[in-house]
Design an enzyme around this catalytic site. Structure first.
Site, PDB file in Angstrom:
ATOM      1  N   PRO A  86       0.813  -1.227   0.000  1.00 59.63           N
ATOM      2  CA  PRO A  86       0.000   0.000   0.000  1.00 59.63           C
ATOM      3  C   PRO A  86       0.847   1.278   0.000  1.00 59.63           C
ATOM      4  O   PRO A  86       0.345   2.353  -0.332  1.00 59.63           O
ATOM      5  CB  PRO A  86      -0.845  -0.104   1.275  1.00 59.63           C
ATOM      6  CG  PRO A  86      -0.301  -1.243   2.060  1.00 59.63           C
ATOM      7  CD  PRO A  86       0.522  -2.089   1.156  1.00 59.63           C
ATOM      8  N   ARG A 150      -4.051  -7.857 -20.365  1.00 60.74           N
ATOM      9  CA  ARG A 150      -4.929  -7.450 -21.456  1.00 60.74           C
ATOM     10  C   ARG A 150      -4.223  -6.520 -22.450  1.00 60.74           C
ATOM     11  O   ARG A 150      -4.703  -6.331 -23.565  1.00 60.74           O
ATOM     12  CB  ARG A 150      -6.237  -6.833 -20.944  1.00 60.74           C
ATOM     13  CG  ARG A 150      -6.082  -5.567 -20.186  1.00 60.74           C
ATOM     14  CD  ARG A 150      -7.387  -5.160 -19.526  1.00 60.74           C
ATOM     15  NE  ARG A 150      -8.409  -4.705 -20.467  1.00 60.74           N
ATOM     16  CZ  ARG A 150      -8.411  -3.521 -21.067  1.00 60.74           C
ATOM     17  NH1 ARG A 150      -7.447  -2.662 -20.851  1.00 60.74           N
ATOM     18  NH2 ARG A 150      -9.382  -3.184 -21.886  1.00 60.74           N
TER      19      ARG A 150
HETATM   20  N1  ADE Z   1      -1.358  -4.953   0.153  1.00 63.26           N
HETATM   21  C1  ADE Z   1      -2.288  -4.526   1.039  1.00 63.26           C
HETATM   22  N2  ADE Z   1      -2.946  -3.472   0.572  1.00 63.26           N
HETATM   23  C2  ADE Z   1      -2.428  -3.193  -0.663  1.00 63.26           C
HETATM   24  C3  ADE Z   1      -2.688  -2.209  -1.653  1.00 63.26           C
HETATM   25  N3  ADE Z   1      -3.625  -1.264  -1.517  1.00 63.26           N
HETATM   26  N4  ADE Z   1      -1.965  -2.242  -2.790  1.00 63.26           N
HETATM   27  C4  ADE Z   1      -1.000  -3.170  -2.958  1.00 63.26           C
HETATM   28  N5  ADE Z   1      -0.696  -4.108  -2.063  1.00 63.26           N
HETATM   29  C5  ADE Z   1      -1.402  -4.130  -0.918  1.00 63.26           C
END
Ligand code: ADE
Length: 245
Positions: A86, A150
């Site tokens: 994240p 894709r």
């Molecule tokens: N792992 C947990 N949340 C995530 C997110 N928003 N993007 C990528 N990996 C993650």
């Protein structure tokens, strides 16, 4: 293209990677997947892959040894190693197109509260699919795979992604199929007219209208002609509530 995925839940990936357009791309030899179970490198009798965080705090952290053992063999020349996280750079159409240019991606899925910081030394980039937290990187990896595969030549007709929302910097125009009238709702007559020029102009106008109404921020960076600017000025003058004609 080859895509490897490093995970403690290989079963989460099986269905999606074998189904629909991605499954067809595999059968057609356009994409090849390798799914690698981190747990085979787990420590001790319980094949442990996580531990308590130094310094205390809630949750568990993925230990570096099993992840290093799983990732190292994938770090070959030409491979791009991506940690799903994240805190990574945001996945956009532009980033998907850049990643689709790589012939080998290795996606690392974290779990629990995160991965030991030292794992970041093995990755080329870190990618987030949006500002929300999932329980692990597997679903984000599938999102990245779907949007990248894709775009691989031959997977879908090139024309299908030229008009994608975002490809031109605008949202996509409204689409209709049969029947001509459904529940009293007619298809816009111009689409039945057979005049390709008029259809193209209508679609461009409706893409601009939709973008203006829903994502005006995209207009700052979209590739707009003088005619587009004139259309936008007109759309701004008329009521935004007007239904598409
Ligand atoms: N792992 C947990 N949340 C995530 C997110 N928003 N993007 C990528 N990996 C993650």
């Amino acid at each position: 293209m080859r895509i490897d995925v490093v995970t403690i839940f290989p079963e989460l990936l099986e269905g999606p990677l074998g189904t629909s357009i991605i499954g067809r791309a595999v059968e057609g030899g356009l994409v090849e997947f390798g799914v690698h179970d981190i747990r085979i490198h787990g420590l001790g009798r319980h094949r442990s892959v996580d531990d308590y965080p130094y310094g205390g705090g809630a949750g568990m952290v993925m230990r570096p040894e099993p992840l290093f053992a799983a990732i190292q063999p994938l770090r070959t020349a030409g491979a791009t190693v991506v940690l799903m996280d994240p805190a990574g750079e945001r996945l956009t159409d532009q980033l998907a197109r850049a990643l689709a240019g790589s012939s080998h991606l290795a996606l690392v899925c974290g779990r629990y509260e995160g991965v030991d910081e030292r794992v970041r030394t093995l990755v080329d980039r870190e990618v987030s699919i949006g500002d929300y937290v999932l329980t692990g990187g597997e679903l984000p990896a599938l999102v990245l795979i779907d949007t990248v595969v894709r775009l691989v030549p031959g997977v879908i007709a090139e024309a299908s992604h030229e008009g994608d929302s975002f490809a031109s910097g605008l949202l996509e125009y409204p689409q209709y199929t049969r029947p001509e009238v459904f529940e009293g709702l007619p298809v816009p007559p111009v689409l039945l007219s057979g005049h390709h020029g008029e259809v193209d102009r209508w679609r461009r106008r409706e893409a601009l209208r939709r973008t203006l109404e829903r994502r005006p921020d995209l207009l700052d960076t979209a590739d707009l002609s003088d005619a587009d600017q004139a259309t936008l000025a007109k759309l701004r003058r008329t009521s935004m509530a007007d239904p598409p004609r």
